[in-house]
Scaffold this motif. Structure first.
Motif, PDB file in Angstrom:
ATOM      1  N   ILE A 272     -32.438 -26.852  -0.600  1.00  0.00           N
ATOM      2  CA  ILE A 272     -33.808 -26.341  -0.598  1.00  0.00           C
ATOM      3  C   ILE A 272     -34.516 -26.876   0.643  1.00  0.00           C
ATOM      4  CG2 ILE A 272     -34.663 -28.220  -2.103  1.00  0.00           C
ATOM      5  CD1 ILE A 272     -36.385 -25.892  -3.428  1.00  0.00           C
TER       6      ILE A 272
ATOM      7  N   GLY B 155     -41.679 -21.199  -8.962  1.00  0.00           N
ATOM      8  CA  GLY B 155     -40.561 -20.316  -8.581  1.00  0.00           C
ATOM      9  C   GLY B 155     -39.363 -21.138  -8.135  1.00  0.00           C
TER      10      GLY B 155
ATOM     11  N   GLN C 227     -31.504 -15.374  -2.215  1.00  0.00           N
ATOM     12  CA  GLN C 227     -30.488 -16.035  -1.386  1.00  0.00           C
ATOM     13  C   GLN C 227     -29.092 -15.427  -1.564  1.00  0.00           C
ATOM     14  OE1 GLN C 227     -31.107 -18.400   0.939  1.00  0.00           O
ATOM     15  NE2 GLN C 227     -33.247 -17.965   0.474  1.00  0.00           N
TER      16      GLN C 227
ATOM     17  N   ALA D 165     -34.455 -14.972 -12.109  1.00  0.00           N
ATOM     18  CA  ALA D 165     -34.165 -14.502 -10.749  1.00  0.00           C
ATOM     19  C   ALA D 165     -35.436 -14.371  -9.918  1.00  0.00           C
ATOM     20  CB  ALA D 165     -33.428 -13.175 -10.802  1.00  0.00           C
TER      21      ALA D 165
ATOM     22  N   LYS E 179     -43.994 -19.634  -1.181  1.00  0.00           N
ATOM     23  CA  LYS E 179     -44.882 -20.380  -0.291  1.00  0.00           C
ATOM     24  C   LYS E 179     -45.514 -19.472   0.752  1.00  0.00           C
ATOM     25  CE  LYS E 179     -41.502 -23.234  -0.188  1.00  0.00           C
ATOM     26  NZ  LYS E 179     -40.292 -23.755   0.278  1.00  0.00           N
TER      27      LYS E 179
END
Ligand code: ADP
Ligand code: TRP
Length: 321
Positions: free
Chosen positions: A7, A16, A146, A180, A192
């Motif tokens: 991350i 999230g 991702q 998801a 963000k």
């Protein structure tokens, strides 16, 4: 089973991140050998403030530990403590067709938003492939966004294996369908970059304010709301409460006489309560930053012991050694 995820330290962690990536990762730490890292090299593609990077990096470590990552069971480390990632990234870039990177949604989305791309942003998925392949990872728990990057990783592993002989394990993404895509306060994907997040940790008033500003339609309290499942606050509530409270709230909204004010108040209470234990642990960690650093140092040592072996395997395969 070898599990790996990362991350970026590019901001404050939100619900999230927690439900999409951190919680599934923490749950997997009991099911195999887990490696989780703070992708500080990756954060350089978008964040150019050195002080902030240091702060966010420490904060991700603290928050991940507070949320239940157990350093006895999972290896937590900082990406740049294992510089082999970058060397492998170079090797992989030489088997990576430009078109593969040009097709990446996350790159295209940023360009569409007017970001002027640097080479690092374009090559981002190659470094990500190196992060994964350098640990012989089999499973990569991430959110839906991702998935394509893990597919690029699989492509690059196969290409390298075809060219230079079996070198890399080909990994699988692990995406939990139930988490998801956690909605943000405007109903879009919580992120963000969209200023629609609810932080995991933070000031009580600020969190309450965010929850109170979740977008609603204009139906009155009395009106029945048969489509309550579509409501963003209801969708978030599902993550932070038990099945019966969720069901009761849903029934009340559907029956009518239960308004959005009630719903948001309920959501705030449940949200605050849900993270109470983690908040307590976080306080303890904040008072013991040496411990946090020690966890990262030990993690880096363990990670490096594996990464250096796989990196050498790749160096030999392609004739650098
Ligand atoms: P952001 O979109 O806020 O910049 P990142 O791209 O840094 O978040 O994502 C970090 C991890 O959290 C990734 O695994 C991503 O899939 C997951 N994630 C981020 N936002 C969400 C969301 N709204 N729902 C589910 N997972 C998410
Ligand atoms: N790209 C991921 C994100 O933005 C972070 C990341 C970097 C990652 N390297 C990784 C995730 C390797 C999983 C595996 O969320």
């Amino acid at each position: 089973m070898r599990i790996l995820s990362g991350i970026q330290p590019s901001g404050i962690l939100h619900a999230g991140n927690y439900f999409g990536m951190m919680k599934p990762s923490i749950e997997l730490q009991d099911q195999g050998e887990a490696f989780y890292f703070i992708a500080d090299y990756h954060s350089m593609t978008s964040l150019t403030d050195a002080k902030l990077r240091r702060e966010y990096t420490q904060r991700v470590a603290i928050d991940f530990l507070a949320c239940g990552l157990d350093p006895e069971r999972a290896v937590l480390f900082k990406q740049s403590d294992v510089p082999e990632h970058v060397e492998l990234s170079w090797m992989l870039s030489t088997v990576c067709p430009m078109g593969l990177l040009e097709r990446c949604h996350s790159y295209k989305d940023k360009i569409a938003k007017g970001v002027s791309p640097n080479h690092g942003l374009f090559a981002y998925p190659v470094l990500m492939a190196a992060d994964i392949l350098i640990y012989d990872a089999e499973v990569v728990p991430v959110g839906q966004d991702q998935k394509q990057h893990v597919e690029v990783t699989r492509d690059l592993a196969n290409k390298f294996n075809d060219l230079y002989g079996e070198t890399f394990v080909v990994p699988e993404p692990r995406i939990r369908r139930d988490v998801a895509k956690v909605p943000g306060i405007d109903g879009g994907k919580m992120s963000k970059s969209y200023n629609n997040t609810v932080d995991i940790f933070g000031d009580q008033k600020a969190i309450k304010k965010r929850i109170m500003s979740i977008v609603m339609d204009s139906r009155s309290m009395e009106e029945p709301k048969p489509d309550a499942e579509e409501n963003f606050a209801v969708q978030i509530l599902k993550y932070v409460t038990d099945e019966s409270t969720y069901q009761e709230t849903l029934d009340a909204l559907k029956a009518g006489g239960y308004g959005y004010g009630h719903l948001k108040k309920k959501l705030f209470e449940c949200y605050w309560e849900y993270f109470a234990e983690a908040r307590q642990r976080r306080e303890e960690l904040m008072a013991n930053l040496d411990y946090v650093q020690e966890v990262l140092d030990k993690g880096a040592e363990k990670a490096r012991s594996i990464a250096s072996v796989v990196n050498k395997r790749a160096r030999i395969a392609c004739g650098l050694e």
